[in-house]
Design a protein around this motif. Structure first.
Motif, mmCIF file in Angstrom:
data_model
loop_
_atom_site.group_PDB
_atom_site.id
_atom_site.type_symbol
_atom_site.label_atom_id
_atom_site.label_comp_id
_atom_site.label_asym_id
_atom_site.label_seq_id
_atom_site.Cartn_x
_atom_site.Cartn_y
_atom_site.Cartn_z
ATOM 1 N N LEU A 1 0.399 -1.150 0.272
ATOM 2 C CA LEU A 1 -0.026 -0.309 0.479
ATOM 3 C C LEU A 1 1.014 1.556 -0.149
ATOM 4 C CD1 LEU A 1 -2.828 -1.356 2.468
ATOM 5 C CD2 LEU A 1 -2.928 -0.826 -0.022
ATOM 6 N N SER A 2 2.133 1.071 0.559
ATOM 7 C CA SER A 2 2.917 2.219 0.923
ATOM 8 C C SER A 2 4.156 2.624 -0.863
ATOM 9 C CB SER A 2 3.483 2.170 1.933
ATOM 10 O OG SER A 2 4.931 0.897 1.911
ATOM 11 N N ARG A 3 4.258 1.623 -1.232
ATOM 12 C CA ARG A 3 4.665 1.892 -2.055
ATOM 13 C C ARG A 3 3.994 1.026 -3.938
ATOM 14 N NH1 ARG A 3 10.036 1.930 -2.390
ATOM 15 N NH2 ARG A 3 9.782 1.866 -4.511
ATOM 16 N N PRO A 4 3.052 1.277 -4.353
ATOM 17 C CA PRO A 4 2.016 0.952 -5.106
ATOM 18 C C PRO A 4 2.854 1.316 -6.416
ATOM 19 C CG PRO A 4 1.220 3.292 -4.101
ATOM 20 C CD PRO A 4 2.425 3.367 -3.490
ATOM 21 N N GLU A 5 3.517 1.821 -6.657
ATOM 22 C CA GLU A 5 4.387 1.803 -7.981
ATOM 23 C C GLU A 5 4.825 0.731 -8.180
ATOM 24 O OE1 GLU A 5 7.087 3.609 -5.234
ATOM 25 O OE2 GLU A 5 4.981 3.446 -5.377
ATOM 26 N N LEU A 6 6.002 0.337 -6.533
ATOM 27 C CA LEU A 6 6.699 -1.204 -6.884
ATOM 28 C C LEU A 6 6.139 -2.115 -7.154
ATOM 29 C CD1 LEU A 6 9.594 -2.143 -6.723
ATOM 30 C CD2 LEU A 6 9.193 -2.008 -3.885
ATOM 31 N N TYR A 7 5.105 -2.394 -7.337
ATOM 32 C CA TYR A 7 4.196 -3.788 -7.025
ATOM 33 C C TYR A 7 3.905 -3.629 -8.592
ATOM 34 C CZ TYR A 7 5.188 -5.945 -2.017
ATOM 35 O OH TYR A 7 5.304 -6.175 -1.089
ATOM 36 N N GLU A 8 2.843 -2.578 -8.800
ATOM 37 C CA GLU A 8 2.249 -1.816 -10.567
ATOM 38 C C GLU A 8 3.292 -2.475 -11.793
ATOM 39 O OE1 GLU A 8 0.193 1.226 -12.813
ATOM 40 O OE2 GLU A 8 0.248 2.182 -10.683
ATOM 41 N N LYS A 9 4.932 -2.682 -10.913
ATOM 42 C CA LYS A 9 5.779 -2.678 -12.394
ATOM 43 C C LYS A 9 5.756 -3.803 -12.674
ATOM 44 C CE LYS A 9 11.114 -1.713 -12.932
ATOM 45 N NZ LYS A 9 11.821 -1.257 -12.343
ATOM 46 N N TYR A 10 5.717 -4.441 -11.559
ATOM 47 C CA TYR A 10 5.648 -6.216 -11.298
ATOM 48 C C TYR A 10 4.342 -7.120 -11.531
ATOM 49 C CZ TYR A 10 10.980 -4.542 -9.794
ATOM 50 O OH TYR A 10 12.128 -5.319 -10.157
ATOM 51 N N GLY A 11 3.687 -6.430 -11.471
ATOM 52 C CA GLY A 11 2.327 -7.224 -11.468
ATOM 53 C C GLY A 11 1.577 -7.145 -10.501
ATOM 54 N N ARG A 12 2.336 -7.172 -9.847
ATOM 55 C CA ARG A 12 1.545 -7.332 -7.787
ATOM 56 C C ARG A 12 0.284 -6.507 -7.395
ATOM 57 N NH1 ARG A 12 0.091 -10.087 -4.884
ATOM 58 N NH2 ARG A 12 1.473 -11.180 -2.759
ATOM 59 N N ARG A 13 -0.516 -7.406 -7.564
ATOM 60 C CA ARG A 13 -2.148 -6.247 -6.385
ATOM 61 C C ARG A 13 -1.206 -6.024 -5.419
ATOM 62 N NH1 ARG A 13 -7.601 -8.093 -9.551
ATOM 63 N NH2 ARG A 13 -7.829 -6.101 -8.172
ATOM 64 N N SER A 14 -1.924 -4.649 -4.821
ATOM 65 C CA SER A 14 -1.846 -4.600 -3.492
ATOM 66 C C SER A 14 -3.607 -5.682 -2.641
ATOM 67 C CB SER A 14 -2.176 -4.120 -3.140
ATOM 68 O OG SER A 14 -3.058 -3.150 -3.492
ATOM 69 N N GLY A 15 -3.441 -6.005 -1.520
ATOM 70 C CA GLY A 15 -5.030 -6.334 -1.468
ATOM 71 C C GLY A 15 -4.677 -7.604 -0.853
ATOM 72 N N GLY A 16 -6.020 -7.731 -0.838
ATOM 73 C CA GLY A 16 -6.004 -9.665 -0.707
ATOM 74 C C GLY A 16 -6.583 -9.594 0.834
ATOM 75 N N GLY A 17 -6.452 -11.456 1.732
ATOM 76 C CA GLY A 17 -6.898 -11.153 3.284
ATOM 77 C C GLY A 17 -5.072 -11.925 4.054
ATOM 78 N N VAL A 18 -4.728 -11.475 4.943
ATOM 79 C CA VAL A 18 -4.259 -11.989 6.019
ATOM 80 C C VAL A 18 -5.024 -12.315 7.422
ATOM 81 C CG1 VAL A 18 -2.424 -11.650 7.505
ATOM 82 C CG2 VAL A 18 -2.616 -10.098 5.344
ATOM 83 N N MET A 19 -4.568 -13.358 8.297
ATOM 84 C CA MET A 19 -5.381 -14.584 9.214
ATOM 85 C C MET A 19 -4.712 -14.022 10.079
ATOM 86 S SD MET A 19 -7.306 -17.956 9.798
ATOM 87 C CE MET A 19 -6.135 -19.071 9.765
ATOM 88 N N LEU A 20 -4.171 -13.689 11.132
ATOM 89 C CA LEU A 20 -3.344 -13.725 12.199
ATOM 90 C C LEU A 20 -4.796 -15.004 13.401
ATOM 91 C CD1 LEU A 20 -3.226 -10.106 12.937
ATOM 92 C CD2 LEU A 20 -1.930 -11.249 12.015
ATOM 93 N N TYR A 21 -3.121 -15.642 13.750
ATOM 94 C CA TYR A 21 -4.334 -16.610 14.744
ATOM 95 C C TYR A 21 -3.386 -16.728 16.570
ATOM 96 C CZ TYR A 21 -0.919 -20.322 13.178
ATOM 97 O OH TYR A 21 0.046 -20.997 12.796
ATOM 98 N N GLY A 22 -3.422 -17.503 17.187
ATOM 99 C CA GLY A 22 -2.826 -17.652 18.808
ATOM 100 C C GLY A 22 -3.960 -18.054 19.181
ATOM 101 N N PRO A 23 -3.271 -17.824 20.472
ATOM 102 C CA PRO A 23 -4.294 -17.470 21.704
ATOM 103 C C PRO A 23 -4.374 -16.427 22.182
ATOM 104 C CG PRO A 23 -1.628 -18.239 22.963
ATOM 105 C CD PRO A 23 -1.949 -17.958 20.525
ATOM 106 N N PRO A 24 -5.980 -16.432 22.228
ATOM 107 C CA PRO A 24 -6.736 -15.201 23.383
ATOM 108 C C PRO A 24 -5.460 -13.997 24.001
ATOM 109 C CG PRO A 24 -7.528 -17.335 24.322
ATOM 110 C CD PRO A 24 -6.508 -17.722 23.895
ATOM 111 N N GLY A 25 -5.981 -12.705 23.701
ATOM 112 C CA GLY A 25 -5.636 -11.958 24.738
ATOM 113 C C GLY A 25 -3.718 -11.679 24.366
ATOM 114 N N CYS A 26 -3.445 -12.054 23.145
ATOM 115 C CA CYS A 26 -2.043 -12.181 22.616
ATOM 116 C C CYS A 26 -1.715 -10.455 21.823
ATOM 117 C CB CYS A 26 -1.909 -13.406 22.047
ATOM 118 S SG CYS A 26 -1.250 -13.892 23.343
ATOM 119 N N GLY A 27 -2.929 -9.869 21.308
ATOM 120 C CA GLY A 27 -3.030 -8.697 20.879
ATOM 121 C C GLY A 27 -2.878 -8.735 18.759
ATOM 122 N N LYS A 28 -3.923 -9.952 18.495
ATOM 123 C CA LYS A 28 -4.401 -9.410 17.210
ATOM 124 C C LYS A 28 -5.028 -8.759 17.099
ATOM 125 C CE LYS A 28 -5.929 -13.704 18.206
ATOM 126 N NZ LYS A 28 -5.877 -13.988 19.656
#
Length: 415
Positions: A151-178
């Motif tokens: 997101l901060s360097r979209p021009e770099l990703y655009e140059k190589y045809g790499r799209r930003s966005g998508g999904g990230v799943m954070l997992y782990g024990p409860p209460g650890c700052g997800k």
């Protein structure tokens, strides 16, 4: 949708013809049953009621935009055209056009016993940053590379045809700052943060949970670019092969459609999710293009615990505290456990103040006395995940957890 429910709604509307929300529920029920023409009649009545002032027309427009009703209106209009029903569609189309232009988002909880309560959903930019997240330096670096940099360097990703966005799943024990990590990710990008909690989505009435979920994505799209955070993903996307109910399957299907942007546009929409039980998340959620990036958030290590304690104790009168030593005495404590320890220690200070009439600062003695009353909540989760890793990690998706479990300190605590 059963005929009995629609019949009951019709009678309720006849008894309360000026109830805007009730008529909208009837219209949606008719659409869900394939009765598009009668549903259109209900929408037209909402617009053409005798003496309906402009301010109420605005309210109707906002209600119609909520929980996916904009899509229902569009479908209703199209079906009306195909069926040759033209009377009243001009004003209805005008309202739809106005709603599209305004792109206003309103969340309405719908149900026979619900209140007519509107929630404005303009999302402010998040101000939390990684500096406010204690420890977890390696995880921050991973998130920066995987999430923030595109997101901060979209021009770099655009140059190589790499799209930003998508999904990230954070997992782990409860209460650890997800959740805190997700907020800080939005703050690092300077983006709005749209938090979708389980209580904001789930509803006992048929079809309402799906509409609530769609409304959350519509709100995020209206605020794009932004971060949409889905908490307790395992509850919203419980593995369909483990659940026999059709309601759960429909909710998973809607979430899949939203992630795939079927009928919508997800450009600039970064979706993060958190779960304590990744093994219960439907496998379809984890394919490339959805939550294909999975990050383990472990219990904070010793330096992280010291950082967390400094944040929790900020503003509390203290004397003679050695946070590094306290961090050594709290292995496997989550951030929530550390906060509980501080709160119980403060309770002891308050009891002392009430007894003596003085106002003593929080000392190491208070914390040491409270320490035996707080146990690390992460151990139960780690025991469960160890069993899962041992018997059900054929895809090697959770190898980072397996590596964590092999560390000397963790093995000793779990033995």
């Amino acid at each position: 949708m059963t005929d009995d429910r629609i019949s009951a709604l019709r009678k309720a509307v006849e008894a309360n013809p000026d109830d805007v929300l009730l008529r909208l529920v009837l219209a949606e029920s008719l659409v869900a049953s394939g009765e598009t023409g009668p549903a259109l009649d209900q929408y037209v009545v909402l617009l053409d009621q005798r003496g309906l002032p402009d301010d109420q027309l605005v309210i109707v427009g906002e209600l119609a935009a909520a929980n996916g009703r904009l899509a229902l209106l569009r479908n209703c209009l199209e079906a009306a055209r195909q069926a040759g029903i033209v009377e009243g569609t001009g004003r209805l189309q005008q309202l739809v056009d106005e709603m599209i232009t305004a792109r206003s988002g309103v969340k309405v909880k719908v149900g026979p016993e619900s209140d007519d309560e509107l929630f404005v959903t303009d999302a402010p930019r998040e101000t939390t940053t990684f500096d406010q997240v204690g420890g977890m330096e390696e995880i921050k670096r991973v998130i920066h590379r995987m999430v923030i940099l595109p997101l901060s360097r979209p021009e770099l990703y655009e140059k190589y045809g790499r799209r930003s966005g998508g999904g990230v799943m954070l997992y782990g024990p409860p209460g650890c700052g997800k959740t805190l990590l997700a907020r800080a990710t939005a703050g690092e990008c300077g983006l709005p943060f749209v938090n979708v909690r389980i209580e904001d989505v789930m509803d006992p009435y048929l079809g309402v949970s799906e509409r609530n979920l769609h409304a959350a994505f519509e709100r995020a799209r209206a605020n794009a670019p932004c971060v949409l955070f889905v908490d307790e993903l395992d509850a919203l996307a419980f593995a369909r092969h483990k659940h026999g109910g059709s309601e759960s399957r429909r909710l998973v299907d809607v979430l899949l459609q939203e992630l795939d942007a079927i009928g919508s546009e997800n450009e600039g929409l970064l979706v993060l999710a958190a779960t304590n039980a990744p093994w219960d998340v439907d496998e379809a959620m984890l394919r490339p293009g959805r939550f294909d990036r999975v990050i383990f958030v472990p219990p904070p290590d010793e330096p992280a615990r010291a950082d967390i304690l400094s944040v929790v104790l900020k503003g509390v009168p203290t004397t003679g505290l050695d946070l590094q030593e306290l961090a050594k005495q709290t292995p496997m404590f989550s951030g929530a456990d550390l906060r509980a320890l501080v709160e119980r220690s403060v309770d002891r200070v308050i009891d002392e103040a009430l007894t003596t009439g003085a106002e003593p600062p929080l000392s190491a003695q208070h914390l040491t006395a409270a320490l035996p009353t707080v146990k690390p909540s992460t151990l139960d989760w780690l025991h469960r995940v160890r069993s899962y890793i041992e018997f059900a990690n054929q895809t090697e998706r959770y190898d980072d957890v397996a590596a964590y479990l092999r560390t000397k300190d963790v093995r000793r605590r779990l033995s």
